[in-house]
Design a protein around this motif. Structure first.
Motif, short mmCIF file in Angstrom:
data_model
loop_
_atom_site.label_atom_id
_atom_site.label_comp_id
_atom_site.label_asym_id
_atom_site.label_seq_id
_atom_site.Cartn_x
_atom_site.Cartn_y
_atom_site.Cartn_z
N HIS A 49 0.80 -1.22 0.00
CA HIS A 49 0.00 0.00 0.00
C HIS A 49 0.84 1.28 0.00
CE1 HIS A 49 -3.59 -2.40 0.61
NE2 HIS A 49 -2.95 -3.05 1.57
N TYR A 50 2.15 1.17 -0.02
CA TYR A 50 3.00 2.36 -0.05
C TYR A 50 4.34 1.98 -0.69
CZ TYR A 50 5.55 0.44 3.93
OH TYR A 50 6.29 -0.37 4.75
N LEU A 76 -2.40 -2.01 9.04
CA LEU A 76 -3.41 -2.72 8.27
C LEU A 76 -4.30 -3.53 9.20
CD1 LEU A 76 -1.07 -4.05 5.47
CD2 LEU A 76 -2.49 -2.00 5.41
N ILE A 77 -5.54 -3.73 8.78
CA ILE A 77 -6.50 -4.54 9.54
C ILE A 77 -6.78 -5.79 8.72
CG2 ILE A 77 -8.82 -4.63 10.50
CD1 ILE A 77 -8.69 -1.55 10.68
N ASP A 78 -6.54 -6.96 9.30
CA ASP A 78 -6.86 -8.22 8.65
C ASP A 78 -8.17 -8.75 9.20
OD1 ASP A 78 -4.76 -8.54 6.85
OD2 ASP A 78 -3.41 -9.23 8.42
N PRO A 79 -9.27 -8.59 8.47
CA PRO A 79 -10.54 -9.11 8.97
C PRO A 79 -10.59 -10.63 8.84
CG PRO A 79 -10.82 -8.18 6.79
CD PRO A 79 -9.41 -7.89 7.21
N PRO A 80 -11.51 -11.29 9.53
CA PRO A 80 -11.61 -12.75 9.42
C PRO A 80 -11.95 -13.21 8.00
CG PRO A 80 -12.94 -11.94 11.26
CD PRO A 80 -12.41 -10.75 10.55
N GLU A 81 -12.57 -12.35 7.19
CA GLU A 81 -12.91 -12.72 5.83
C GLU A 81 -11.67 -12.89 4.95
OE1 GLU A 81 -14.30 -10.07 7.39
OE2 GLU A 81 -16.30 -10.88 7.76
N ILE A 93 -7.53 -0.76 5.19
CA ILE A 93 -6.77 0.37 5.73
C ILE A 93 -7.75 1.32 6.41
CG2 ILE A 93 -5.31 2.33 5.18
CD1 ILE A 93 -4.40 0.80 2.73
N LYS A 94 -7.43 1.67 7.65
CA LYS A 94 -8.25 2.63 8.39
C LYS A 94 -7.54 3.97 8.40
CE LYS A 94 -10.10 3.58 12.95
NZ LYS A 94 -10.09 3.19 14.36
N GLY A 95 -8.28 5.01 8.07
CA GLY A 95 -7.69 6.34 8.03
C GLY A 95 -8.75 7.42 8.06
N PHE A 96 -8.36 8.59 7.62
CA PHE A 96 -9.26 9.73 7.60
C PHE A 96 -9.26 10.36 6.22
CE2 PHE A 96 -8.03 9.33 12.01
CZ PHE A 96 -9.24 9.47 12.67
N GLN A 97 -10.40 10.95 5.86
CA GLN A 97 -10.53 11.70 4.62
C GLN A 97 -10.89 13.14 4.95
OE1 GLN A 97 -13.54 9.92 2.19
NE2 GLN A 97 -12.03 9.11 0.77
N LYS A 98 -10.32 14.05 4.21
CA LYS A 98 -10.68 15.47 4.32
C LYS A 98 -11.54 15.77 3.10
CE LYS A 98 -9.63 19.52 6.29
NZ LYS A 98 -9.55 19.89 7.65
N ARG A 99 -12.85 15.69 3.27
CA ARG A 99 -13.77 15.83 2.14
C ARG A 99 -14.01 17.28 1.74
NH1 ARG A 99 -17.98 11.16 4.03
NH2 ARG A 99 -16.56 9.43 3.65
N TRP A 110 -10.62 1.88 3.70
CA TRP A 110 -10.37 1.50 2.32
C TRP A 110 -10.31 -0.03 2.27
CZ3 TRP A 110 -8.33 5.92 4.34
CH2 TRP A 110 -8.55 7.09 3.62
N ILE A 111 -11.19 -0.61 1.45
CA ILE A 111 -11.32 -2.06 1.37
C ILE A 111 -10.90 -2.48 -0.04
CG2 ILE A 111 -12.94 -3.99 1.55
CD1 ILE A 111 -14.64 -2.11 3.34
#
Length: 156
Positions: A49-50, A76-81, A93-99, A110-111
């Motif tokens: 991712h980078y 990073l987050i690894d879900p059970p799926e 990826i968990k983060g923030f957006q400045k809309r 972001w999935i």
């Protein structure tokens, strides 16, 4: 005067630290499993991712100030799926957006794009339906087959 003897450096740095595979039930496991476990737990995964920076310092183009590079990987987050298919190193990826420039930032996830695809295993001589990402399909094509993909890529 341990350094004057020929075995001096081995005495200082030659002691091997015991691991979980040196005694008990771990010593009875096959070498293939030990190799897989070391790949899975001890190697660092490739940056997906980078783009990691190889230099230790970077210069700002405008001011000319030299700063040390802080190469911190994205959490990073690894879900059970992720265990139900092959994601090819991708994760949530968990983060923030400045809309809007004058409003507060908003939390965002972001999935990766998941697809159900069919891959063919020549070793098993079967077609397998599984959930994959686009990156996984590209890696399977680069390795010229699903079996070679499983053999060439690291477990981490």
């Amino acid at each position: 005067m341990a350094h004057a003897t020929p075995q001096g450096p081995q005495l200082l740095h030659g002691f091997k630290r015991l691991t979980r595979f040196d005694k008990g039930l771990g010593a009875q496991l096959p070498e293939a499993y030990k190799k897989f476990w070391r790949e899975w737990k001890l190697t660092t995964p490739a940056a997906v991712h980078y783009v990691p920076k190889t230099e230790g310092f970077e210069r700002d183009e405008l001011t000319g100030v030299v700063r040390p590079v802080q190469d911190i990987p994205i959490p990073l987050i690894d879900p059970p799926e992720a265990n139900d298919g092959i994601w090819g190193g991708e994760a949530v990826i968990k983060g923030f957006q400045k809309r809007h420039p004058q409003k507060r930032r908003v939390p965002h996830f972001w999935i990766p794009t998941l697809r159900r695809s069919v891959v063919h295993s020549q070793v098993l001589n079967e077609y397998i339906s599984m959930v994959v990402t686009d990156r996984t399909i590209d890696q399977i094509h680069d390795c010229r087959g699903f079996d070679h993909y499983l053999l060439k890529n690291l477990a981490c």
